[in-house]
Design a protein around this motif. Structure first.
Motif, PDB file in Angstrom:
ATOM      1  N   PRO A 230       0.822  -1.228   0.000  1.00  8.97           N
ATOM      2  CA  PRO A 230       0.000   0.000   0.000  1.00  8.97           C
ATOM      3  C   PRO A 230       0.850   1.270   0.000  1.00  8.97           C
ATOM      4  O   PRO A 230       0.429   2.293  -0.530  1.00  8.97           O
ATOM      5  CB  PRO A 230      -0.813  -0.083   1.291  1.00  8.97           C
ATOM      6  N   PHE A 231       2.048   1.163   0.545  1.00  5.62           N
ATOM      7  CA  PHE A 231       2.904   2.351   0.597  1.00  5.62           C
ATOM      8  C   PHE A 231       3.286   2.806  -0.816  1.00  5.62           C
ATOM      9  O   PHE A 231       3.364   4.006  -1.086  1.00  5.62           O
ATOM     10  CB  PHE A 231       4.166   2.050   1.425  1.00  5.62           C
ATOM     11  N   THR A 232       3.500   1.838  -1.725  1.00  4.98           N
ATOM     12  CA  THR A 232       3.774   2.182  -3.123  1.00  4.98           C
ATOM     13  C   THR A 232       2.656   3.082  -3.661  1.00  4.98           C
ATOM     14  O   THR A 232       2.910   4.074  -4.347  1.00  4.98           O
ATOM     15  CB  THR A 232       3.833   0.902  -3.984  1.00  4.98           C
ATOM     16  N   HIS A 233       1.437   2.732  -3.324  1.00  8.39           N
ATOM     17  CA  HIS A 233       0.309   3.489  -3.866  1.00  8.39           C
ATOM     18  C   HIS A 233       0.169   4.854  -3.202  1.00  8.39           C
ATOM     19  O   HIS A 233      -0.273   5.804  -3.837  1.00  8.39           O
ATOM     20  CB  HIS A 233      -0.969   2.649  -3.758  1.00  8.39           C
ATOM     21  N   ALA A 234       0.574   4.920  -1.941  1.00  5.14           N
ATOM     22  CA  ALA A 234       0.599   6.239  -1.292  1.00  5.14           C
ATOM     23  C   ALA A 234       1.602   7.127  -2.023  1.00  5.14           C
ATOM     24  O   ALA A 234       1.330   8.292  -2.335  1.00  5.14           O
ATOM     25  CB  ALA A 234       0.970   6.089   0.181  1.00  5.14           C
ATOM     26  N   VAL A 235       2.776   6.548  -2.340  1.00 10.04           N
ATOM     27  CA  VAL A 235       3.814   7.307  -3.041  1.00 10.04           C
ATOM     28  C   VAL A 235       3.308   7.754  -4.414  1.00 10.04           C
ATOM     29  O   VAL A 235       3.457   8.921  -4.798  1.00 10.04           O
ATOM     30  CB  VAL A 235       5.102   6.449  -3.203  1.00 10.04           C
ATOM     31  N   GLU A 236       2.695   6.829  -5.146  1.00  8.05           N
ATOM     32  CA  GLU A 236       2.247   7.164  -6.504  1.00  8.05           C
ATOM     33  C   GLU A 236       1.100   8.175  -6.483  1.00  8.05           C
ATOM     34  O   GLU A 236       1.026   9.057  -7.328  1.00  8.05           O
ATOM     35  CB  GLU A 236       1.832   5.895  -7.253  1.00  8.05           C
ATOM     36  N   LEU A 237       0.226   8.030  -5.502  1.00  5.87           N
ATOM     37  CA  LEU A 237      -0.876   8.995  -5.380  1.00  5.87           C
ATOM     38  C   LEU A 237      -0.315  10.399  -5.184  1.00  5.87           C
ATOM     39  O   LEU A 237      -0.748  11.364  -5.829  1.00  5.87           O
ATOM     40  CB  LEU A 237      -1.772   8.602  -4.197  1.00  5.87           C
ATOM     41  N   ILE A 238       0.678  10.488  -4.306  1.00  8.68           N
ATOM     42  CA  ILE A 238       1.310  11.786  -4.038  1.00  8.68           C
ATOM     43  C   ILE A 238       2.062  12.275  -5.273  1.00  8.68           C
ATOM     44  O   ILE A 238       1.967  13.433  -5.668  1.00  8.68           O
ATOM     45  CB  ILE A 238       2.271  11.674  -2.827  1.00  8.68           C
ATOM     46  N   ARG A 239       2.806  11.356  -5.914  1.00  7.36           N
ATOM     47  CA  ARG A 239       3.607  11.727  -7.085  1.00  7.36           C
ATOM     48  C   ARG A 239       2.710  12.318  -8.183  1.00  7.36           C
ATOM     49  O   ARG A 239       3.007  13.382  -8.738  1.00  7.36           O
ATOM     50  CB  ARG A 239       4.331  10.490  -7.626  1.00  7.36           C
ATOM     51  N   PHE A 240       1.623  11.648  -8.464  1.00 10.18           N
ATOM     52  CA  PHE A 240       0.733  12.138  -9.527  1.00 10.18           C
ATOM     53  C   PHE A 240       0.066  13.451  -9.119  1.00 10.18           C
ATOM     54  O   PHE A 240      -0.030  14.382  -9.904  1.00 10.18           O
ATOM     55  CB  PHE A 240      -0.325  11.077  -9.872  1.00 10.18           C
ATOM     56  N   ALA A 241      -0.382  13.484  -7.860  1.00  9.78           N
ATOM     57  CA  ALA A 241      -1.113  14.684  -7.408  1.00  9.78           C
ATOM     58  C   ALA A 241      -0.204  15.909  -7.412  1.00  9.78           C
ATOM     59  O   ALA A 241      -0.642  17.026  -7.686  1.00  9.78           O
ATOM     60  CB  ALA A 241      -1.684  14.451  -6.011  1.00  9.78           C
ATOM     61  N   LEU A 242       1.080  15.683  -7.163  1.00 11.15           N
ATOM     62  CA  LEU A 242       2.027  16.796  -7.130  1.00 11.15           C
ATOM     63  C   LEU A 242       2.175  17.422  -8.518  1.00 11.15           C
ATOM     64  O   LEU A 242       2.558  18.578  -8.655  1.00 11.15           O
ATOM     65  CB  LEU A 242       3.385  16.289  -6.618  1.00 11.15           C
ATOM     66  N   TYR A 243       1.851  16.632  -9.554  1.00 13.64           N
ATOM     67  CA  TYR A 243       1.913  17.166 -10.919  1.00 13.64           C
ATOM     68  C   TYR A 243       0.505  17.343 -11.489  1.00 13.64           C
ATOM     69  O   TYR A 243       0.297  17.264 -12.700  1.00 13.64           O
ATOM     70  CB  TYR A 243       2.802  16.274 -11.798  1.00 13.64           C
ATOM     71  N   GLY A 244      -0.434  17.527 -10.581  1.00 15.13           N
ATOM     72  CA  GLY A 244      -1.801  17.843 -10.983  1.00 15.13           C
ATOM     73  C   GLY A 244      -2.534  16.704 -11.668  1.00 15.13           C
ATOM     74  O   GLY A 244      -3.478  16.922 -12.422  1.00 15.13           O
ATOM     75  N   LYS A 245      -2.081  15.462 -11.436  1.00 19.88           N
ATOM     76  CA  LYS A 245      -2.744  14.325 -12.075  1.00 19.88           C
ATOM     77  C   LYS A 245      -3.283  13.373 -11.020  1.00 19.88           C
ATOM     78  O   LYS A 245      -2.884  13.426  -9.871  1.00 19.88           O
ATOM     79  CB  LYS A 245      -1.757  13.595 -12.992  1.00 19.88           C
ATOM     80  N   LEU A 246      -4.189  12.526 -11.485  1.00 17.11           N
ATOM     81  CA  LEU A 246      -4.802  11.598 -10.542  1.00 17.11           C
ATOM     82  C   LEU A 246      -4.522  10.174 -10.978  1.00 17.11           C
ATOM     83  O   LEU A 246      -4.789   9.802 -12.122  1.00 17.11           O
ATOM     84  CB  LEU A 246      -6.313  11.857 -10.477  1.00 17.11           C
ATOM     85  N   ASN A 247      -3.970   9.382 -10.069  1.00 18.19           N
ATOM     86  CA  ASN A 247      -3.739   7.971 -10.337  1.00 18.19           C
ATOM     87  C   ASN A 247      -4.878   7.188  -9.679  1.00 18.19           C
ATOM     88  O   ASN A 247      -4.908   7.007  -8.470  1.00 18.19           O
ATOM     89  CB  ASN A 247      -2.385   7.566  -9.743  1.00 18.19           C
ATOM     90  N   TRP A 248      -5.814   6.732 -10.542  1.00 18.69           N
ATOM     91  CA  TRP A 248      -7.034   6.125  -9.991  1.00 18.69           C
ATOM     92  C   TRP A 248      -6.757   4.847  -9.218  1.00 18.69           C
ATOM     93  O   TRP A 248      -7.367   4.605  -8.185  1.00 18.69           O
ATOM     94  CB  TRP A 248      -8.030   5.835 -11.128  1.00 18.69           C
ATOM     95  N   VAL A 249      -5.860   4.048  -9.741  1.00 19.79           N
ATOM     96  CA  VAL A 249      -5.577   2.776  -9.065  1.00 19.79           C
ATOM     97  C   VAL A 249      -5.048   3.051  -7.652  1.00 19.79           C
ATOM     98  O   VAL A 249      -5.510   2.467  -6.668  1.00 19.79           O
ATOM     99  CB  VAL A 249      -4.551   1.951  -9.875  1.00 19.79           C
TER     100      VAL A 249
END
Lengths: 284, 271
Positions: A230-249
Motif C-alpha cells: 500500500p505504501f507504493t500506492h501512497a507514493v504514486e498517489l502523491i507523485r501524480f497529485a504533485l503534478y496535478g494528475k490523478l492515479n485512480w488505481v
C-alpha cells in the motif's frame, strides 16, 4: 406502607450536537499541535531524515540510476525529483508510526484513558486522533517541500495545492496503520520491532526510491511485492497529485486500505476486548 | 430523548404515583470479570448513593482497578450490569459517561502542557465550548488554589498539586458521580489530608456521589459507606458502623482483618 421503588434513569441529554463533535475534534487537533510544538526535536528529525536522503543519497545515486520518461513526468527528470514524492510519503510513514508510538506511550502513561472516557463515541475519538496526526504530518511535508524547492525540486505551483488531498488520504492510511499496530504492541520497548518489520520493508519494497519497471528488470517477484504494498500506492498517489494528475488505481488502493486499517483499529480498541490488552497482573 | 425520563430526583411524589426513590449514583450488580483463566472479579454488587462517600476498601490486587476500568467502560462488562444514575454503561455509554468524573491511579495529566491547557483539552473531549471551558477552568483552578499557576507547565507541580488538578479536571464537565482510584498514593500526610478533605467537601457541598478506592484505613470516616473487596469478591458492604458490628470488630482495621481471614480459607478450599 409499601414503597414501590422505581429506578428511573436520571435525566440527561442523550446524543451529541454537531457543535460538541466539532469542539471535540478541534480540541484533539489542538492538543496534538501543542505537543508537536513542544517536541522540537521531533520536528527537526522529521525534516532532517528526508533531507539526508535528498542531499546525500539522491546526489550519489543520480549517476547510477537513469530515469526514463514515465508518467506523471513529461520530461527527463533528475533522480532527486523522482524520489521527492517517496520522501514525502516517508515523512508520513514515520509520522504515522510515531503517533502510534505516542499512543502506546499515552496508554502506558494513562493519557489514553483521558481520551477514552470521553462520552463521545469511541470510533469518533480515534478518528479525531488520526486526523490530528495527519494534520501534523501534512505540515511536515510542506516544510520539506519548501526546502526541496531550493534544491531545484520545483513542481508546478498548482501542484502544491493538488497534492494536499493526496497527503491527507495517505496520512490517514499510514496513521490508521500505526494505530492498528499500536493496539497490538504491549509495551513501549517492542517499538524497535516496528522499525524493522514495518517501516523498512514498506519503504524499501515500494516505488519510493526506484520506479517499478526498474525493479521488474531485476526481480519480477519483488516487483509484484512492491505493487501489492500500500505504501507504493501512497507514493504514486502523491507523485501524480504533485503534478496535478490523478492515479485512480492508487487512489482506490489507498482509500480501501485507509478504510480497512481504520475499521481494524476501531475494533482493536473496542472495549469488549479491553483497551489495554495486558496480561493478568498488569492491572492490579 | 430526554422526555421519556421521569425526573428522578423529584421525591415529593403525589399520592397517586409510586414513590420515586433516588436513583443510585452508581449501581454495580452481579459483575464478574476474568482475564483469561484468572478471575479478577466475582459476582460484585453494591451501590453508591448520590451525595454519599463510599469507600471501596481492598488490598492491592483485590480487583479495584479492574472494577474502575469496567465502570469507565475501558473494558466491556462480561457479566452483570453497571448503571450510572440508571444509565447502562454498556448500552448507553454516552449518557452514563457524561455523568461520571474519574481520577485514575496513574497520573493522566500531560506534563508538557500548562494547567489551563490540560483542562481545556479535557473540556473539548466533553464537547464543552471554548468560552465556557475557560470560565469553568478559571473557577476550578481558583478553588484548588492554583489560579496563579494556570499558565505553568504541569511538570512543575508537586504530587499533591497534580492530584488536585486531576480532581478539578474530573469535575470540569460537572459530573454527579466521581470515582477516585487510590488518589492519595505517593503523597505526604498533609497532601493526603488535603485531598481527602477536598473530596469530602464535594460530597457535602455539591451533592456528588463519590466512590473512593483505597487500601488505607485511616481515610475512612465513621459516616461513610463501605465496600470491602477482597480477591475479587465483596466481603461486606453497608455503613461503616454496621460493617464493623457485623464483623464483630471494634474498628475498620480489625473488621477488615477478620473478614479477610474468614474469606481466605474458603477460597483455598474451592481452588
Amino acid at each position: 406502607m409499601t414503597v414501590t421503588t422505581v429506578h428511573t434513569p436520571a435525566p440527561t441529554r442523550s446524543g451529541f450536537s454537531a457543535g460538541e463533535y466539532i469542539t471535540c475534534l478541534i480540541g484533539i487537533v489542538w492538543r496534538e499541535g501543542l505537543r508537536f510544538l513542544h517536541q522540537r526535536e521531533r520536528f527537526v528529525s522529521a525534516l532532517v531524515r528526508p533531507l539526508v536522503w535528498l542531499f546525500i543519497f539522491a546526489a550519489g545515486f543520480r549517476q547510477v540510476l537513469g530515469i526514463s520518461i514515465i508518467p506523471p513526468y513529461e520530461t527527463y527528470i533528475l533522480y532527486e525529483v523522482y524520489i521527492a514524492p517517496g520522501l514525502m510519503a516517508m515523512i508520513q510513514l514515520f509520522n504515522g508510526m510515531q503517533s502510534s508510538l505516542s499512543m502506546v506511550y499515552d496508554r502506558e502513561m494513562g493519557n489514553m484513558r483521558t481520551l477514552l472516557v470521553s462520552p463521545l463515541p469511541r470510533g469518533y475519538l480515534l478518528f479525531c486522533k488520526l486526523l490530528a496526526g495527519t494534520a501534523v504530518s501534512v505540515l511536515q511535508v510542506y516544510a520539506f517541500l519548501v526546502i526541496a524547492w531550493f534544491w531545484d525540486i520545483t513542481p508546478p505551483p498548482m501542484g502544491y495545492l493538488t497534492v494536499l488531498p493526496a497527503l491527507i488520504l495517505s496520512g490517514l492510511m499510514l496513521g490508521a496503520l500505526g494505530m492498528l499496530i499500536s493496539s497490538g504492541i504491549k509495551q513501549l520497548e517492542n517499538f524497535a520491532g516496528v522499525m524493522n518489520f514495518v517501516i523498512f520493508p514498506m519503504f524499501f519494497a515500494s516505488s519510493a526510491l526506484y520506479p517499478l519497471w526498474r525493479v521488474e528488470e531485476g526481480s519480477p517477484w519483488l516487483a509484484y511485492l512492491c505493487e501489492a504494498n500500500p505504501f507504493t500506492h501512497a507514493v504514486e498517489l502523491i507523485r501524480f497529485a504533485l503534478y496535478g494528475k490523478l492515479n485512480w488505481v492508487s487512489l482506490a488502493v489507498v482509500g480501501g486500505c485507509t478504510a480497512v486499517f481504520m475499521i481494524g483499529a476501531i475494533l482493536a480498541y473496542d472495549p469488549s476486548r479491553g483497551f489495554v490488552r495486558r496480561g493478568p497482573g498488569g492491572e492490579a | 430523548m430526554t422526555t421519556q425520563n421521569a425526573p428522578a430526583l423529584d421525591t415529593t411524589g403525589s399520592a397517586t404515583q409510586p414513590v420515586l426513590q433516588q436513583v443510585p449514583a452508581l449501581s454495580v450488580a452481579g459483575v464478574s470479570h476474568s482475564y483469561g483463566a484468572r478471575k479478577a472479579l466475582n459476582d460484585v454488587s453494591f451501590v453508591v448513593k448520590p451525595a454519599s462517600f463510599t469507600a471501596l476498601l481492598g488490598l492491592n490486587g483485590a480487583g479495584k482497578s479492574t472494577l474502575f476500568s469496567l465502570i469507565t467502560r475501558l473494558f466491556a462488562v462480561q457479566s452483570g450490569q453497571i448503571n450510572i444514575f440508571g444509565h447502562d454503561i454498556g448500552r448507553t455509554p454516552g449518557e452514563a459517561l457524561r455523568l461520571l468524573g474519574v481520577v485514575f491511579q496513574p497520573r493522566t495529566v500531560d506534563l508538557d502542557l500548562s494547567l489551563r491547557q490540560n483542562l481545556l483539552y479535557h473540556a473539548a473531549l466533553h464537547g464543552i465550548s471554548r468560552r465556557e471551558a475557560r470560565a469553568r477552568s478559571e473557577e476550578l483552578l481558583a478553588r484548588i488554589g492554583l489560579a496563579d499557576r494556570a499558565g505553568n507547565k504541569v511538570r512543575d507541580l508537586s504530587g499533591g498539586q497534580m492530584r488536585r488538578l486531576e480532581i478539578a479536571r474530573a469535575l470540569l464537565h460537572r459530573p454527579r458521580l466521581l470515582l477516585l482510584d487510590e488518589a492519595t498514593v505517593g503523597l505526604d500526610v498533609k497532601a493526603r489530608a488535603d485531598i481527602v478533605g477536598h473530596v469530602r467537601q464535594l460530597v457535602t457541598e455539591q451533592g456528588i456521589g463519590v466512590l473512593w478506592a483505597t487500601h488505607l484505613f485511616d481515610e475512612i470516616a465513621p459516616t461513610d459507606d463501605l465496600v470491602v473487596l477482597h480477591q475479587g469478591r465483596v466481603l461486606a458492604r453497608g455503613p461503616v458502623p454496621q460493617v464493623i458490628a457485623e464483623a464483630g470488630a471494634s474498628d475498620v482495621n480489625a473488621a477488615f482483618a477478620r473478614l479477610t481471614t474468614q474469606a481466605s480459607p474458603a477460597r483455598s478450599a474451592d481452588a
